[in-house]
Design a protein around this motif. Structure first.
Motif, PDB file in Angstrom:
ATOM      1  N   VAL A   1      78.735  72.610  91.160  1.00  0.00           N
ATOM      2  CA  VAL A   1      78.498  72.009  89.842  1.00  0.00           C
ATOM      3  C   VAL A   1      77.874  73.021  88.888  1.00  0.00           C
ATOM      4  CG1 VAL A   1      77.158  70.267  88.616  1.00  0.00           C
ATOM      5  CG2 VAL A   1      78.341  69.662  90.720  1.00  0.00           C
ATOM      6  N   VAL A   2      76.849  73.748  89.351  1.00  0.00           N
ATOM      7  CA  VAL A   2      76.186  74.736  88.492  1.00  0.00           C
ATOM      8  C   VAL A   2      77.159  75.859  88.125  1.00  0.00           C
ATOM      9  CG1 VAL A   2      74.314  76.415  88.360  1.00  0.00           C
ATOM     10  CG2 VAL A   2      73.911  74.174  89.386  1.00  0.00           C
ATOM     11  N   SER A   3      78.020  76.258  89.055  1.00  0.00           N
ATOM     12  CA  SER A   3      79.017  77.295  88.749  1.00  0.00           C
ATOM     13  C   SER A   3      79.985  76.827  87.672  1.00  0.00           C
ATOM     14  CB  SER A   3      79.791  77.662  90.024  1.00  0.00           C
ATOM     15  OG  SER A   3      78.939  78.159  91.028  1.00  0.00           O
ATOM     16  N   VAL A   4      80.440  75.587  87.788  1.00  0.00           N
ATOM     17  CA  VAL A   4      81.366  75.052  86.781  1.00  0.00           C
ATOM     18  C   VAL A   4      80.685  74.958  85.427  1.00  0.00           C
ATOM     19  CG1 VAL A   4      82.673  73.008  86.107  1.00  0.00           C
ATOM     20  CG2 VAL A   4      82.782  73.830  88.465  1.00  0.00           C
ATOM     21  N   LEU A   5      79.429  74.510  85.400  1.00  0.00           N
ATOM     22  CA  LEU A   5      78.693  74.451  84.138  1.00  0.00           C
ATOM     23  C   LEU A   5      78.531  75.842  83.527  1.00  0.00           C
ATOM     24  CD1 LEU A   5      75.842  71.836  84.775  1.00  0.00           C
ATOM     25  CD2 LEU A   5      77.825  71.606  83.277  1.00  0.00           C
TER      26      LEU A   5
ATOM     27  N   TRP B   1      70.767  68.937  90.956  1.00  0.00           N
ATOM     28  CA  TRP B   1      71.458  70.075  90.338  1.00  0.00           C
ATOM     29  C   TRP B   1      71.118  70.232  88.865  1.00  0.00           C
ATOM     30  CZ3 TRP B   1      74.418  68.581  86.222  1.00  0.00           C
ATOM     31  CH2 TRP B   1      74.733  67.229  86.142  1.00  0.00           C
ATOM     32  N   ILE B   2      70.509  69.229  88.244  1.00  0.00           N
ATOM     33  CA  ILE B   2      70.325  69.256  86.789  1.00  0.00           C
ATOM     34  C   ILE B   2      69.431  70.401  86.356  1.00  0.00           C
ATOM     35  CG2 ILE B   2      69.304  67.996  84.852  1.00  0.00           C
ATOM     36  CD1 ILE B   2      70.376  65.440  85.995  1.00  0.00           C
ATOM     37  N   GLY B   3      68.303  70.600  87.038  1.00  0.00           N
ATOM     38  CA  GLY B   3      67.402  71.686  86.648  1.00  0.00           C
ATOM     39  C   GLY B   3      68.083  73.036  86.705  1.00  0.00           C
ATOM     40  N   SER B   4      68.802  73.302  87.788  1.00  0.00           N
ATOM     41  CA  SER B   4      69.513  74.581  87.906  1.00  0.00           C
ATOM     42  C   SER B   4      70.587  74.702  86.839  1.00  0.00           C
ATOM     43  CB  SER B   4      70.135  74.698  89.298  1.00  0.00           C
ATOM     44  OG  SER B   4      69.157  74.632  90.306  1.00  0.00           O
ATOM     45  N   GLY B   5      71.255  73.587  86.544  1.00  0.00           N
ATOM     46  CA  GLY B   5      72.296  73.621  85.514  1.00  0.00           C
ATOM     47  C   GLY B   5      71.732  73.945  84.145  1.00  0.00           C
ATOM     48  N   ILE B   6      70.586  73.352  83.801  1.00  0.00           N
ATOM     49  CA  ILE B   6      69.967  73.628  82.497  1.00  0.00           C
ATOM     50  C   ILE B   6      69.554  75.090  82.405  1.00  0.00           C
ATOM     51  CG2 ILE B   6      67.955  73.125  81.061  1.00  0.00           C
ATOM     52  CD1 ILE B   6      68.094  70.241  82.060  1.00  0.00           C
ATOM     53  N   VAL B   7      68.942  75.601  83.474  1.00  0.00           N
ATOM     54  CA  VAL B   7      68.535  77.016  83.472  1.00  0.00           C
ATOM     55  C   VAL B   7      69.745  77.923  83.305  1.00  0.00           C
ATOM     56  CG1 VAL B   7      67.548  78.851  84.886  1.00  0.00           C
ATOM     57  CG2 VAL B   7      66.459  76.607  84.819  1.00  0.00           C
ATOM     58  N   MET B   8      70.830  77.623  84.019  1.00  0.00           N
ATOM     59  CA  MET B   8      72.017  78.469  83.962  1.00  0.00           C
ATOM     60  C   MET B   8      72.622  78.466  82.562  1.00  0.00           C
ATOM     61  SD  MET B   8      74.123  80.520  85.307  1.00  0.00           S
ATOM     62  CE  MET B   8      73.652  80.439  87.018  1.00  0.00           C
ATOM     63  N   VAL B   9      72.769  77.304  81.957  1.00  0.00           N
ATOM     64  CA  VAL B   9      73.354  77.225  80.617  1.00  0.00           C
ATOM     65  C   VAL B   9      72.444  77.918  79.605  1.00  0.00           C
ATOM     66  CG1 VAL B   9      74.037  75.656  78.770  1.00  0.00           C
ATOM     67  CG2 VAL B   9      74.669  75.151  81.136  1.00  0.00           C
ATOM     68  N   ALA B  10      71.123  77.761  79.751  1.00  0.00           N
ATOM     69  CA  ALA B  10      70.188  78.439  78.842  1.00  0.00           C
ATOM     70  C   ALA B  10      70.303  79.952  78.973  1.00  0.00           C
ATOM     71  CB  ALA B  10      68.766  77.980  79.138  1.00  0.00           C
ATOM     72  N   VAL B  11      70.429  80.456  80.200  1.00  0.00           N
ATOM     73  CA  VAL B  11      70.576  81.902  80.413  1.00  0.00           C
ATOM     74  C   VAL B  11      71.840  82.415  79.738  1.00  0.00           C
ATOM     75  CG1 VAL B  11      71.090  83.623  82.190  1.00  0.00           C
ATOM     76  CG2 VAL B  11      69.218  82.022  82.517  1.00  0.00           C
ATOM     77  N   VAL B  12      72.936  81.664  79.866  1.00  0.00           N
ATOM     78  CA  VAL B  12      74.187  82.070  79.218  1.00  0.00           C
ATOM     79  C   VAL B  12      74.024  82.117  77.710  1.00  0.00           C
ATOM     80  CG1 VAL B  12      76.567  81.341  78.770  1.00  0.00           C
ATOM     81  CG2 VAL B  12      75.661  81.253  81.087  1.00  0.00           C
ATOM     82  N   ALA B  13      73.387  81.096  77.139  1.00  0.00           N
ATOM     83  CA  ALA B  13      73.226  81.039  75.684  1.00  0.00           C
ATOM     84  C   ALA B  13      72.323  82.168  75.181  1.00  0.00           C
ATOM     85  CB  ALA B  13      72.667  79.682  75.276  1.00  0.00           C
ATOM     86  N   ILE B  14      71.191  82.391  75.845  1.00  0.00           N
ATOM     87  CA  ILE B  14      70.238  83.409  75.383  1.00  0.00           C
ATOM     88  C   ILE B  14      70.817  84.807  75.542  1.00  0.00           C
ATOM     89  CG2 ILE B  14      67.994  84.446  75.877  1.00  0.00           C
ATOM     90  CD1 ILE B  14      67.026  81.621  76.656  1.00  0.00           C
ATOM     91  N   SER B  15      71.462  85.082  76.677  1.00  0.00           N
ATOM     92  CA  SER B  15      72.044  86.415  76.874  1.00  0.00           C
ATOM     93  C   SER B  15      73.139  86.689  75.843  1.00  0.00           C
ATOM     94  CB  SER B  15      72.602  86.540  78.291  1.00  0.00           C
ATOM     95  OG  SER B  15      73.627  85.580  78.516  1.00  0.00           O
TER      96      SER B  15
END
Length: 775
Positions: A124-128, A34-48
């Motif tokens: 996990v990715v949703s919670v992150l 799940w770590i790769g998906s979590g990093i991508v998701m958090v990065a998308v939130v930060a950049i957007s």
């Protein structure tokens, strides 16, 4: 677009802080897929979020945009098969619900580290993502990093409180250090805008700033060290889990690190396990036996009148694979020794599942003990594989006492003959009805077992409604209704045997499981089972099977009254199974009852829900109305002078949202003096205010021909002034300005007034027309 307004450095630190709260999850899950998906998701939130802020978008719109982008990316990652041209559909919502349901089942069933299924990764990715959105919205967009510690702490505590052991210090250090870095970034921004005229006594700006930072760093470091030392010194209890596996269940046994075990609940009532739909294996094994008995885990003699109590452990350490001799069993009644070889075990320590009576246990490098009172084999730590031998019993002629007699066993442990006072009358009465004057312990056990397995009793996971005119204790109610599952059948038999002076106790474990093509058997959580054990002279502790059901099989041969063929004919069709295998009619009735209750509840409260929904919609619309009201004049501007005036209105209305009073109709210089007095601006903020009022003055009083482009930098300067004021404002003020801006209420009032005027004008015009027609 103003990239500086996007606060990219702050967004980066907030993203790292959001990711750090997921670090402890690596100890809860077997794989880190799940770590790769979590990093991508958090990065998308930060950049957007940073891009939206750079485009001068309101705080509420930034958060909503981050949520929308996050949902899209989450769908692309996990729900791609249900998307329509990249957009989610109703099928996407259904699949998301299925994935969350799967994750919930895993978290209930497994202890740490649990399998990392797609559903668990999705959860996990949703919670992150939600954590990242909350931290970015509060700490970066609304410039309140101190409050952003709340969602960080919430997500962090969920992770560290479920790994089955004390929190690792580096988890705490990582999240806390990043949160302090967010606070430090805000402090640097605020200090850079402090007016130097107000701090002459502190020396130069650089000297004061350096001193302030040094003090802050010192306090932060001291706080971190103190928190770690205090946590190490103070005693603390083992963490609790999510569900029965990673487990909210307070009766579940905590596990040591490094195991993926299924926790075993010692309430002696496997009702929840029987309803567990999961097919994940608890045990996988092979055996040499022709007819397999249940796999016994433990037993108890203590019943408080309502529930069975867990046994008090007093284990005896065993040095080798051999166990103490089987109590009370004569060699003539031990027909053969069988073996079981477990190749997969996810039962939590200290429990071990083996057929009874066990004579030896073999495992690699794991000490175990034997509890004489419960007959349970106890482990120091969980094991993945083990083997055991056990005896099959027969009745060979007359049963002669060997070792402790039943009377001696009852004398040593009085609870084995105890009957709850409130149920004694019903128990004794039913026992007399079944047994008459019979006094042979084995015959008594056979008659009780045969009676309870008869057609007058019904197996059901749902207990019958309370029977009128009967004591409200569970045993009396069961004997009156004759409906229940293994716990009720076994409890009734234990109590009726005790009423005839036979020591009896409740055993708990698992049914033999389902036979596989390769000859092995797999046991799942829904195979949990209880049965009575009676102490019979010459046989020792003997298993009986009063619970009817296909999966429980026939009772032991030595306890049967009829022949196996006759007993098979009397087995009811309802099995000791999980709900998904229960009769459809019962499930349909339950579903109908549930849906009717929900429907009645919704009808009763529909107006409350409607009112709350309308209020929520109105409150959600206020920020959008405020933004439209602030920007209204800029949309109607046609000349440079109009545009400058519209930007000035944006500034005054936005400052009013932040609690700064409107100067009214004054000259630009008087209005600048008013704002300089109301807010402490310095540096870029003060310079931007000077440029804004200068541009306004030239636009109002200068010649149009001499003012080529008076609005060239007006918007940028307005944004700089608002940023400086917003950063210096308290967090409550910023929150109110974002959620309930005054400009929103002003916009609603203006829209209402204009509509009233238009209606009045329309009525007057229609009246004049009617008068002319009448004339």
């Amino acid at each position: 677009m103003n990239l500086q307004r996007g606060r990219w450095p702050e967004a980066f630190v907030a993203a790292l802080a959001s990711l750090s709260v997921g670090w402890p999850l690596t100890t809860l899950l077997e794989e880190a897929s799940w770590i790769g998906s979590g990093i991508v998701m958090v990065a998308v939130v930060a950049i957007s979020g940073a891009l939206a802020r750079s485009g001068n978008v309101g705080p509420s719109v930034v958060a909503v945009g981050q949520l929308g982008v996050g949902l899209l990316v989450l769908g692309w990652m996990f729900l791609s098969s249900t998307l329509w041209f990249g957009l989610p559909t109703f099928s996407s919502a259904g699949l998301a619900a299925d994935l969350l349901g799967e994750a919930g089942a895993v978290l209930r069933e497994y202890a740490a580290p649990a399998p990392t299924t797609i559903g668990v990764s999705f959860l996990v990715v949703s919670v992150l993502a939600l954590t990242a959105i909350a931290v970015d919205a509060i700490g970066v967009t609304n410039a309140a990093p101190a409050i952003a510690g709340i969602p960080l702490a919430a997500a962090f505590l969920v992770s560290v409180s479920n790994n089955g052991e004390a929190m690792e210090p580096w988890f705490f250090l990582a999240t806390t250090a990043l949160w302090l870095a967010m606070v430090a970034q805000q402090s640097d921004r605020l200090i850079a805008h402090w007016p130097s005229a107000d701090r002459h006594e502190f020396g130069t700006t650089a000297r004061f700033g350096a001193g302030y930072k040094a003090l802050a760093r010192t306090l932060g470091l001291v706080g971190l060290v103190a928190a770690l030392l205090i946590a190490a010194i103070l005693p603390h209890f083992p963490p609790t889990f999510f569900g029965a596996g990673l487990a909210r269940n307070p009766d579940a046994t905590n596990l040591g690190p490094g195991t993926a075990a299924v926790s075993f609940t010692e309430t002696m009532d496997p009702g929840e396990d029987l309803q567990n739909p999961s097919q994940a294996p608890v045990l996988e094994y092979t055996s040499t036996a022709r007819l397999l008995p249940p796999l016994r885990v433990t037993s108890t003699a203590g019943f408080d009148g309502q529930t069975w109590q867990p046994p008090a452990r007093d284990a005896m350490t065993v040095s080798g694979p051999a166990l103490p001799p089987v109590t009370g069993l004569s060699l003539a009644n031990a027909a053969s020794e069988e073996e079981i070889d477990v190749t997969f075990n996810r039962l939590a320590a200290p429990h071990l599942a083996v057929p009874s009576p066990a004579t030896a246990v073999r495992m690699d490098a794991a000490a175990f003990g034997y509890d004489e009172s419960s007959g349970a084999i106890l482990l120091e730590r969980p094991v993945d594989e083990y083997s055991a031998t056990y005896l099959e019993k027969v009745v060979d002629g007359t049963l002669a006492p060997v070792g402790p007699t039943a009377a001696r066993v009852a004398q040593d442990e009085p609870d084995l003959l105890s009957i709850a006072q409130e149920s004694e009358r019903a128990v004794v009465s039913r026992a007399e009805e079944i047994l008459g004057d019979e006094d042979d312990p084995l015959v008594i056990g056979r008659l009780l077992q045969s009676h309870l397995r008869g057609s007058s009793y019904t197996y059901s996971l749902e207990l019958a409604p309370e029977q009128p005119g009967v004591s409200d204790d569970p045993i009396s109610q069961f004997l009156a209704s004759r409906q229940g599952y293994c716990v009720q059948f076994s409890t009734a038999m234990v109590m009726m045997a005790r009423s005839r002076g036979i020591p009896a106790r409740m055993a708990v474990g698992f049914l033999p499981g389902e036979l596989q093509d390769d000859g092995s058997r797999i046991v799942v959580a829904a195979d949990a089972h209880t049965w009575p054990e009676l102490y019979v002279d010459g046989l020792g502790w003997t298993r009986f099977e009063p619970t009817p059901g296909v999966r429980t099989g026939l009772p032991p041969e030595l306890t049967q009254v009829e022949t196996p063929a006759e007993a098979a004919q009397e087995v009811p069709e309802v099995a000791d199974v999980a709900p998904d295998e229960a009769p459809d009619a019962a499930n349909s009735a339950d579903d109908t009852s549930w849906s009717q209750n929900v429907s009645a509840w919704l009808v009763r409260w529909q107006w409350v829900f409607l009112a709350l929904t309308l209020v929520a919609l109105v409150l959600a619309a206020i920020p959008a109305v405020g933004r439209r009201y602030r920007m209204a004049e800029s949309r109607r501007a046609r000349t440079h002078r109009d545009y400058v005036e519209s930007q000035w209105l944006i500034l005054t209305r936005s400052l009013a949202d932040l609690g700064v009073s409107d100067p009214g109709v004054k000259s630009p210089r008087a209005m600048r003096a008013h704002y300089e007095k109301s807010v402490a601006l310095s540096g870029e903020g003060a310079q931007a205010l000077d440029r804004v009022t200068g541009t306004l003055e030239h636009a109002r009083y200068g010649q149009e021909s001499t003012v080529d482009r008076p609005d060239e930098h007006m918007q940028t300067d307005v944004v700089m002034v608002l940023d400086a004021v917003r950063e210096a404002a308290p967090w409550r003020t910023r929150l109110r300005a974002a959620a309930l801006p005054r400009s929103g209420f002003a916009g609603i009032a203006k829209w209402t007034t204009n509509r009233t005027h238009r209606e009045a004008h329309t009525d007057a015009r229609d009246g004049d027309m009617h008068e002319r027609q009448d004339a």
